[in-house]
Design a protein around this motif. Structure first.
Motif, mmCIF file in Angstrom:
data_model
loop_
_atom_site.group_PDB
_atom_site.id
_atom_site.type_symbol
_atom_site.label_atom_id
_atom_site.label_comp_id
_atom_site.label_asym_id
_atom_site.label_seq_id
_atom_site.Cartn_x
_atom_site.Cartn_y
_atom_site.Cartn_z
ATOM 1 N N VAL A 294 -10.682 13.599 -14.132
ATOM 2 C CA VAL A 294 -11.832 12.702 -14.348
ATOM 3 C C VAL A 294 -13.128 13.489 -14.506
ATOM 4 C CG1 VAL A 294 -10.741 10.722 -13.218
ATOM 5 C CG2 VAL A 294 -12.191 12.249 -11.850
ATOM 6 N N LYS A 295 -13.246 14.600 -13.787
ATOM 7 C CA LYS A 295 -14.436 15.438 -13.960
ATOM 8 C C LYS A 295 -14.497 16.015 -15.379
ATOM 9 C CE LYS A 295 -16.830 16.097 -10.003
ATOM 10 N NZ LYS A 295 -18.307 16.084 -9.882
ATOM 11 N N THR A 296 -13.349 16.453 -15.885
ATOM 12 C CA THR A 296 -13.300 17.046 -17.219
ATOM 13 C C THR A 296 -13.608 16.014 -18.288
ATOM 14 O OG1 THR A 296 -11.650 18.653 -16.457
ATOM 15 C CG2 THR A 296 -11.829 18.307 -18.844
ATOM 16 N N ARG A 297 -12.998 14.840 -18.171
ATOM 17 C CA ARG A 297 -13.237 13.778 -19.147
ATOM 18 C C ARG A 297 -14.701 13.317 -19.106
ATOM 19 N NH1 ARG A 297 -7.791 10.168 -17.892
ATOM 20 N NH2 ARG A 297 -6.287 11.645 -18.759
ATOM 21 N N PHE A 298 -15.260 13.272 -17.916
ATOM 22 C CA PHE A 298 -16.650 12.856 -17.789
ATOM 23 C C PHE A 298 -17.575 13.820 -18.516
ATOM 24 C CE2 PHE A 298 -20.789 12.929 -15.661
ATOM 25 C CZ PHE A 298 -21.141 11.588 -15.718
ATOM 26 N N GLU A 299 -17.311 15.110 -18.393
ATOM 27 C CA GLU A 299 -18.169 16.090 -19.056
ATOM 28 C C GLU A 299 -18.079 15.947 -20.571
ATOM 29 O OE1 GLU A 299 -21.051 19.032 -19.298
ATOM 30 O OE2 GLU A 299 -20.388 17.739 -17.652
ATOM 31 N N ALA A 300 -16.886 15.671 -21.089
ATOM 32 C CA ALA A 300 -16.736 15.448 -22.526
ATOM 33 C C ALA A 300 -17.533 14.217 -22.963
ATOM 34 C CB ALA A 300 -15.260 15.280 -22.891
ATOM 35 N N CYS A 301 -17.469 13.159 -22.168
ATOM 36 C CA CYS A 301 -18.234 11.945 -22.471
ATOM 37 C C CYS A 301 -19.727 12.222 -22.481
ATOM 38 C CB CYS A 301 -17.936 10.863 -21.423
ATOM 39 S SG CYS A 301 -16.287 10.150 -21.505
ATOM 40 N N ARG A 302 -20.154 12.996 -21.531
ATOM 41 C CA ARG A 302 -21.582 13.292 -21.407
ATOM 42 C C ARG A 302 -22.086 14.087 -22.611
ATOM 43 N NH1 ARG A 302 -23.728 15.370 -15.587
ATOM 44 N NH2 ARG A 302 -25.759 14.337 -15.645
ATOM 45 N N LEU A 303 -21.309 15.061 -23.013
ATOM 46 C CA LEU A 303 -21.709 15.885 -24.150
ATOM 47 C C LEU A 303 -21.794 15.051 -25.430
ATOM 48 C CD1 LEU A 303 -19.604 19.065 -23.353
ATOM 49 C CD2 LEU A 303 -22.094 18.942 -23.437
ATOM 50 N N MET A 304 -20.840 14.157 -25.645
ATOM 51 C CA MET A 304 -20.874 13.325 -26.851
ATOM 52 C C MET A 304 -22.087 12.394 -26.840
ATOM 53 S SD MET A 304 -17.035 12.204 -27.968
ATOM 54 C CE MET A 304 -17.653 11.654 -29.554
ATOM 55 N N THR A 305 -22.374 11.806 -25.687
ATOM 56 C CA THR A 305 -23.483 10.862 -25.587
ATOM 57 C C THR A 305 -24.807 11.540 -25.886
ATOM 58 O OG1 THR A 305 -22.287 9.563 -23.925
ATOM 59 C CG2 THR A 305 -24.681 9.249 -24.059
ATOM 60 N N TYR A 306 -25.052 12.689 -25.254
ATOM 61 C CA TYR A 306 -26.347 13.336 -25.414
ATOM 62 C C TYR A 306 -26.469 14.098 -26.726
ATOM 63 C CZ TYR A 306 -27.525 11.636 -20.862
ATOM 64 O OH TYR A 306 -27.808 10.785 -19.822
ATOM 65 N N SER A 307 -25.350 14.466 -27.322
ATOM 66 C CA SER A 307 -25.404 15.041 -28.664
ATOM 67 C C SER A 307 -25.869 13.983 -29.659
ATOM 68 C CB SER A 307 -24.020 15.561 -29.051
ATOM 69 O OG SER A 307 -24.023 16.035 -30.384
ATOM 70 N N ALA A 308 -25.350 12.758 -29.530
ATOM 71 C CA ALA A 308 -25.780 11.661 -30.408
ATOM 72 C C ALA A 308 -27.249 11.320 -30.161
ATOM 73 C CB ALA A 308 -24.896 10.437 -30.189
ATOM 74 N N ALA A 309 -27.665 11.316 -28.888
ATOM 75 C CA ALA A 309 -29.066 11.034 -28.562
ATOM 76 C C ALA A 309 -29.986 12.076 -29.182
ATOM 77 C CB ALA A 309 -29.261 10.993 -27.050
ATOM 78 N N ALA A 310 -29.565 13.335 -29.165
ATOM 79 C CA ALA A 310 -30.381 14.407 -29.746
ATOM 80 C C ALA A 310 -30.538 14.222 -31.258
ATOM 81 C CB ALA A 310 -29.756 15.762 -29.439
ATOM 82 N N LEU A 311 -29.480 13.775 -31.917
ATOM 83 C CA LEU A 311 -29.582 13.500 -33.354
ATOM 84 C C LEU A 311 -30.614 12.418 -33.634
ATOM 85 C CD1 LEU A 311 -25.845 13.501 -34.549
ATOM 86 C CD2 LEU A 311 -27.618 15.163 -35.160
ATOM 87 N N ILE A 312 -30.584 11.355 -32.831
ATOM 88 C CA ILE A 312 -31.547 10.271 -33.034
ATOM 89 C C ILE A 312 -32.956 10.761 -32.753
ATOM 90 C CG2 ILE A 312 -32.272 8.002 -32.200
ATOM 91 C CD1 ILE A 312 -29.310 7.391 -31.690
ATOM 92 N N ASP A 313 -33.130 11.545 -31.695
ATOM 93 C CA ASP A 313 -34.454 12.087 -31.381
ATOM 94 C C ASP A 313 -35.004 12.924 -32.523
ATOM 95 O OD1 ASP A 313 -35.514 11.154 -28.970
ATOM 96 O OD2 ASP A 313 -34.237 12.473 -27.776
ATOM 97 N N SER A 314 -34.123 13.610 -33.223
ATOM 98 C CA SER A 314 -34.569 14.477 -34.321
ATOM 99 C C SER A 314 -34.646 13.739 -35.651
ATOM 100 C CB SER A 314 -33.636 15.682 -34.453
ATOM 101 O OG SER A 314 -32.324 15.272 -34.797
ATOM 102 N N ARG A 315 -34.413 12.415 -35.601
ATOM 103 C CA ARG A 315 -34.512 11.553 -36.790
ATOM 104 C C ARG A 315 -33.506 11.938 -37.863
ATOM 105 N NH1 ARG A 315 -38.184 7.195 -35.799
ATOM 106 N NH2 ARG A 315 -39.795 7.975 -34.403
ATOM 107 N N ARG A 316 -32.364 12.460 -37.436
ATOM 108 C CA ARG A 316 -31.309 12.767 -38.381
ATOM 109 C C ARG A 316 -30.294 11.627 -38.426
ATOM 110 N NH1 ARG A 316 -29.204 18.523 -36.511
ATOM 111 N NH2 ARG A 316 -30.004 17.798 -34.494
#
Length: 387
Positions: A294-316
């Motif tokens: 569950v710790k490993t899966r959570f980290e994967a979820c976190r990375l995907m979520t904040y990677s998408a957020a970073a794209l939106i922040d950069s207006r891409r």
């Protein structure tokens, strides 16, 4: 390093939120809000006082500037303790703040955005109807113009937070139904307007703001309440609907992330405290493997979520990435929480334990904001997979 934690202001924000949660959202109170299905308005007001609803509002309108990553961090942390508080925050900072910035008229931005930042003004989405779910462009609720007013008639379903919101952000048809993707408008409808009737729906989880069926019986609102002003009539698809729905995908992912975070924290602590056969159950290999997974899966979820957020922040462009994050995080977080429930055994099924609430709340996440099946369709289409 996690993409959400590589800047000082995000680290400080998380620290501030965690202190706030421990002080203002103690577990016994959160349990009471859930059992009584109540919205803690005073806690929402304290979040507003911290300036957190202004994270989506430009400085010129009284906010701190558009910061999607910070907004997602706030959603994750709040939802790790209480959906009653987390969902209301989304209704303010995202449903109201983000949409007004993206598609509101200048008058709407000038009058309403300062209220988002200083009062925590909230919108409730009025998109889904009894016979309309994923196919939003088929809405039947109508808006007929009479002079300087629109007369709204129809009904909405699963309108979460309608009773605690300042406006229902409703998608209505303002022209012939034959042109499916045209003649759609978004309208701001105060829930206390004559002719608006709210009917509470009892749901398994997501307690606090409530979920409602809403009917509009010749409800009259000023044309200025059309999102985008009078020029917004007939412009609801995709110009107005699109921006909010793209960001909503990672809002829901952040909600699921928060619930999973709470469940992992409780399971991690329980496994070290619960003693069987003379030793903590965290020493049992099967439990250790479950916790590692569950710790490993959570980290994967976190990375995907904040990677998408970073794209939106950069207006891409981020439509595919937000759909992927919504799909993967919500499905995976559900599995994480159910695994954590197994670690607690029978205690994970008892109402007095937070784990039971996590399970009820997580089960709707693969459905909320566009089901997992819809996200798979969206991903294939956005990546131009031939039919």
């Amino acid at each position: 390093m996690n993409v959400a934690e590589d800047s000082e202001h995000i680290v400080m924000l998380r620290d501030t939120l965690r202190r706030f949660i421990e002080k203002e959202m103690p577990r016994d109170q959160v349990s009471r809000w859930d059992k009584e299905n109540m919205f803690p308005r005073d806690v929402h007001d304290k979040l507003v006082a911290l300036g957190l609803t202004g994270l989506t509002v430009p400085e010129e309108y009284g906010g701190s500037g558009r910061d999607i990553t910070a907004t997602i961090v706030t959603i994750e942390e709040l939802c790790s303790r209480s959906m009653a508080v987390g969902c209301a925050y989304i209704q303010s900072s995202c449903y109201a703040g983000l949409n007004l910035v993206e598609v509101g008229s200048e008058e709407q931005r000038r009058t309403l955005l300062p209220r988002v930042a200083s009062e925590g003004l909230m919108f409730a989405y009025g998109f889904t109807e009894p016979d309309v779910g994923a196919d939003l462009a088929s809405v039947r609720t109508s808006g007929r113009r009479e002079g300087d007013e629109l007369v709204i008639r129809g009904s909405k379903r699963f309108c979460s937070g309608a009773a605690i919101s300042d406006y229902i952000y409703a998608l209505v048809r303002t022209g012939p139904a034959e042109e499916k993707y045209r003649n759609l408008s978004l309208v701001l409808i105060p829930p206390d307007t004559p002719g608006v009737v709210l009917e509470h729906q009892e749901t398994m989880g997501l307690k606090g703001g409530g979920t409602f069926d809403v009917s509009f019986d010749d409800v009259r609102v000023p044309v200025k309440n059309v999102v985008g002003g009078a020029e917004g009539i007939g412009q609801g698809w995709p110009k107005l609907v699109g921006p909010g729905l793209d960001v909503e995908k990672i809002e829901v992912a952040a909600m699921a992330l928060g619930i999973a975070k709470g469940a992992i924290g409780d399971a991690w602590a329980y496994a070290q405290e619960r003693v069987q056969f003379g030793k903590p159950i965290c020493s049992i290999q099967s439990i250790r493997h479950m916790l590692a997974d569950v710790k490993t899966r959570f980290e994967a979820c976190r990375l995907m979520t904040y990677s998408a957020a970073a794209l939106i922040d950069s207006r891409r462009p981020a439509a595919a990435e937000t759909a992927m994050a919504k799909l993967f995080v919500c499905d995976t977080a559900r599995d994480i929480v159910l695994t954590c429930q197994q670690i607690l055994g029978a205690y994970g099924y008892v109402r007095d334990f937070d784990m039971e609430r996590y399970v009820r709340d997580i089960l709707v996440m693969p459905i909320l904001g566009g089901s997992s099946a819809i996200q798979r369709n969206n991903i294939a289409n956005l990546l131009k997979l031939p039919r």
